[in-house]
Design an enzyme around this catalytic site. Structure first.
Site, mmCIF file in Angstrom:
data_model
loop_
_atom_site.group_PDB
_atom_site.id
_atom_site.type_symbol
_atom_site.label_atom_id
_atom_site.label_comp_id
_atom_site.label_asym_id
_atom_site.label_seq_id
_atom_site.Cartn_x
_atom_site.Cartn_y
_atom_site.Cartn_z
ATOM 1 N N GLY A 86 41.176 27.275 50.869
ATOM 2 C CA GLY A 86 39.436 28.353 51.027
ATOM 3 C C GLY A 86 40.128 28.914 52.035
ATOM 4 N NE ARG A 89 45.011 32.766 57.488
ATOM 5 C CZ ARG A 89 45.865 32.780 58.225
ATOM 6 N NH1 ARG A 89 46.708 33.077 58.692
ATOM 7 N NH2 ARG A 89 47.031 32.689 57.038
ATOM 8 C CG ASP A 121 41.458 30.970 65.245
ATOM 9 O OD1 ASP A 121 42.027 30.788 65.075
ATOM 10 O OD2 ASP A 121 42.060 30.828 66.497
ATOM 11 N N GLY A 122 40.149 30.783 62.828
ATOM 12 C CA GLY A 122 39.951 31.666 61.841
ATOM 13 C C GLY A 122 40.123 32.768 62.594
ATOM 14 N NE ARG A 172 44.943 39.753 51.753
ATOM 15 C CZ ARG A 172 45.100 39.025 51.664
ATOM 16 N NH1 ARG A 172 46.120 38.006 51.920
ATOM 17 N NH2 ARG A 172 44.159 37.169 51.847
ATOM 18 N NE ARG A 179 44.143 33.154 48.295
ATOM 19 C CZ ARG A 179 44.733 33.621 49.469
ATOM 20 N NH1 ARG A 179 45.640 33.041 49.449
ATOM 21 N NH2 ARG A 179 43.898 34.724 49.820
ATOM 22 C CG ASP A 248 47.939 27.755 49.803
ATOM 23 O OD1 ASP A 248 48.734 26.650 49.234
ATOM 24 O OD2 ASP A 248 47.578 28.574 50.293
HETATM 25 P P1 AMP Z 1 48.125 30.372 54.966
HETATM 26 O O1 AMP Z 1 49.280 30.548 55.076
HETATM 27 O O2 AMP Z 1 47.597 31.480 54.774
HETATM 28 O O3 AMP Z 1 49.444 30.148 53.273
HETATM 29 O O4 AMP Z 1 47.481 29.991 55.391
HETATM 30 C C1 AMP Z 1 47.008 28.577 54.377
HETATM 31 C C2 AMP Z 1 45.237 27.588 55.155
HETATM 32 O O5 AMP Z 1 45.460 27.341 56.433
HETATM 33 C C3 AMP Z 1 44.095 28.577 54.697
HETATM 34 O O6 AMP Z 1 43.464 27.684 53.674
HETATM 35 C C4 AMP Z 1 44.252 29.916 55.678
HETATM 36 O O7 AMP Z 1 42.689 30.040 55.289
HETATM 37 C C5 AMP Z 1 44.130 28.541 56.353
HETATM 38 N N1 AMP Z 1 44.587 29.617 57.435
HETATM 39 C C6 AMP Z 1 45.108 30.119 57.835
HETATM 40 N N2 AMP Z 1 44.982 30.164 59.788
HETATM 41 C C7 AMP Z 1 44.133 29.731 59.724
HETATM 42 C C8 AMP Z 1 43.077 29.862 61.216
HETATM 43 N N3 AMP Z 1 43.390 30.167 62.321
HETATM 44 N N4 AMP Z 1 41.717 29.970 61.519
HETATM 45 C C9 AMP Z 1 41.437 29.143 60.240
HETATM 46 N N5 AMP Z 1 41.898 28.587 58.997
HETATM 47 C C10 AMP Z 1 43.354 29.400 58.961
HETATM 48 MG MG MG Z 2 47.784 31.554 52.032
#
Ligand code: AMP
Ligand code: MG
Length: 487
Positions: A86, A89, A121-122, A172, A179, A248
């Site tokens: 989900g 961030r 940390d989002g 964005r 997805r 995803d």
């Molecule tokens: P991605 O690198 O975009 O494929 O992210 C994979 C998952 O990790 C997704 O669910 C993102 O929302 C989560 N995620 C990545 N970085 C952060 C962050 N700094 N804080 C919270 N969730 C994160």
């Molecule tokens: Mg992603």
């Protein structure tokens, strides 16, 4: 500032998202704003100052009509299923409908924790935000389907990674954020009703021509497979390595999404991997078509409850669609390479020439981007560019001779052929060493190199005097390029 929000996902898809709220940045400051995209979206921003833009596009101020939410999704990450991912961030501010009727999501990325943040940390650091802005704009300029960047705003806060970095938020814009992993989430946790609902929404939003088909979910599978085959063809054509082709990170719209540790190939290598976390090369350049196939098999699995409900026998048709992917991809790829090397209208059977090209480029470590421009120069009677790319002048002589032999076919004048090649082969891409230097300067407070590079890659096809250094490969002997997620 007024967005004319029209939030269909929020209204129609309750239960498929979690409401979200942005963290308030302490001192938002506009780093970059994409005026051309704002115009394309029909945003009413005349007279809106940078401070107000920064405030809204960092999450400090909620614009009227926004329904901020985080999407739920799951996903296969490096082959392993995570049932709960989900938007951790990011949050969707809302949807807007452009003057031409096209619908877009407007999302803030790096705006603080949501219900799906797990231990994260989002937040986002300035480097990854400016990298996504730059690379997605380059992709758009090259005509590769992609999400876009509307703005980058510095938050004034620090983000802790391996060290502390200035924080930033990316706005964005995507034709949607649905997805493969969104389908997987609802298939895994809820079953057929939810999958049907998501499939119906996706079709209404993206592919309304499929509404009246006998089995819309099957038609959706077919359409998404087609779009993904086209997308990966385009990636390979410009030497792009996404780096994290997890399910995803696969948008059903067919747009490139979630720019993380992505990079472009310099000297050609089919096994090129840039991401520090991809130790086994699962997402290497040349593996992207196989991963596309694998990801679409996961999409088919997630859709099966919906496909089966409409017509149980169509499960076999879904399997056949997945099995047909390698052939479908190969046809698109061959057509694209023919365009790149100027074989349009020529030589019925050039398969061997096309396949052997990549062995040759690898054997002689030829700069991928420049090579295709050098071929066009050869057609114009100028051989120096190619000579400079090769380790020895005759390194690719047999291949060049075979290619040259096909140039007589089709009755197209060499100069026209060369122009047609230049129109599909970029000369300016975000070269790794340039991107890295621009991001380092930006982190240190100087946006000059980043802004200049952005302007260069926004006009990828036409040579501009004075920009020679942007078309040069990394100095030979440079360290192998490594990218980090770091977001
Ligand atoms: P991605 O690198 O975009 O494929 O992210 C994979 C998952 O990790 C997704 O669910 C993102 O929302 C989560 N995620 C990545 N970085 C952060 C962050 N700094 N804080 C919270 N969730 C994160
Ligand atoms: Mg992603």
């Amino acid at each position: 500032m007024a967005f004319a929000f029209d939030n269909s996902f929020h209204a129609d898809m309750e239960g498929f998202y979690a409401p979200a709220e942005a963290a308030k940045p302490s001192a938002p400051r506009l780093l970059a704003f994409n005026q051309a995209l704002a115009d394309r979206l029909g945003l009413a921003i005349a007279g809106v100052g940078d401070d107000e833009l920064a405030s809204i596009l960092s999450g400090r101020e909620l614009p009227a009509g926004a329904n901020p939410l985080a999407f739920a999704y799951a996903g296969h990450q490096f082959g392993h299923f995570s049932s709960q991912l989900g938007d951790g961030r990011a949050l969707l501010l809302g949807e807007i409908v452009a003057p031409d009727g096209a619908r877009f999501d407007v999302q803030l990325k790096g705006s603080g924790p949501t219900a799906f943040s797990r231990n994260g940390d989002g937040k986002a650091a300035i480097g990854p935000v400016l990298r996504e802005f730059l690379v997605s704009e380059a992709m758009a300029a090259m005509g590769v389907p992609t999400t876009r960047a509307l703005a980058a705003v510095a938050t004034g806060d620090r983000v802790q990674r391996e060290r502390a970095h200035p924080g930033a938020v990316l706005t964005r814009v995507a034709s949607s954020h649905i997805r493969v992993g969104t389908f997987q989430f609802f298939a895994a946790h809820f079953g057929a009703d939810h999958v049907v609902q998501l499939s119906d929404y996706s079709i209404r939003r993206h592919f309304p021509d499929l509404i009246e088909t006998a089995n819309p979910s099957l038609a959706l599978l077919d359409r998404v497979i087609g779009l993904q085959c086209e997308l990966i063809t385009r990636w390979l054509g410009v030497g792009f390595v996404h780096g994290v082709m997890n399910t995803d990170n696969v948008a059903i719209s067919g747009e490139t999404i979630d720019y993380g540790p992505c990079a472009f190939i310099d000297r050609f290598s089919v096994n090129a991997v840039f991401s520090s976390i991809d130790a086994n090369g699962r997402y290497a350049y040349g593996r992207q078509p196989q991963i596309l196939h694998w990801n679409m098999a996961r999409f088919a699995e997630a859709l099966l409850p919906a496909i089966h409900r409409t017509a149980p026998a169509d499960v076999d048709a879904a399997k056949a669609l997945v099995d047909a992917i390698p052939g479908r991809f190969r046809a698109l790829w061959q057509a694209q390479v023919r365009q790149k090397i100027g074989l349009v209208g020529a030589a019925a059977n050039a398969d061997e020439l096309i396949d052997s090209l990549f062995d040759e480029l690898e054997k002689h470590a030829v700069d991928f981007t420049s090579f295709f421009r050098a071929l066009a120069m050869l057609l114009r009677g100028e051989g120096e560019m190619l000579e400079r790319l090769l380790p020895t002048p005759d390194a690719m002589a047999p291949w060049i001779a075979a290619w040259w032999g096909m140039m007589a076919d089709g009755g197209i004048a060499p100069l026209d052929r060369a122009d047609a090649m230049d129109a599909v082969n970029p000369i300016y891409i975000p070269r790794n060493h340039m991107v890295e230097a621009a991001l380092d300067a930006a982190e240190a407070g100087d946006l000059g190199p980043w802004t200049e590079l952005l302007d260069v890659v926004r006009h990828p096809y036409v040579v501009r005097p004075g920009l020679e250094r942007f078309a040069e490969p990394a100095p030979s002997g440079a360290e192998p390029y490594k990218t980090f997620c770091g977001t």
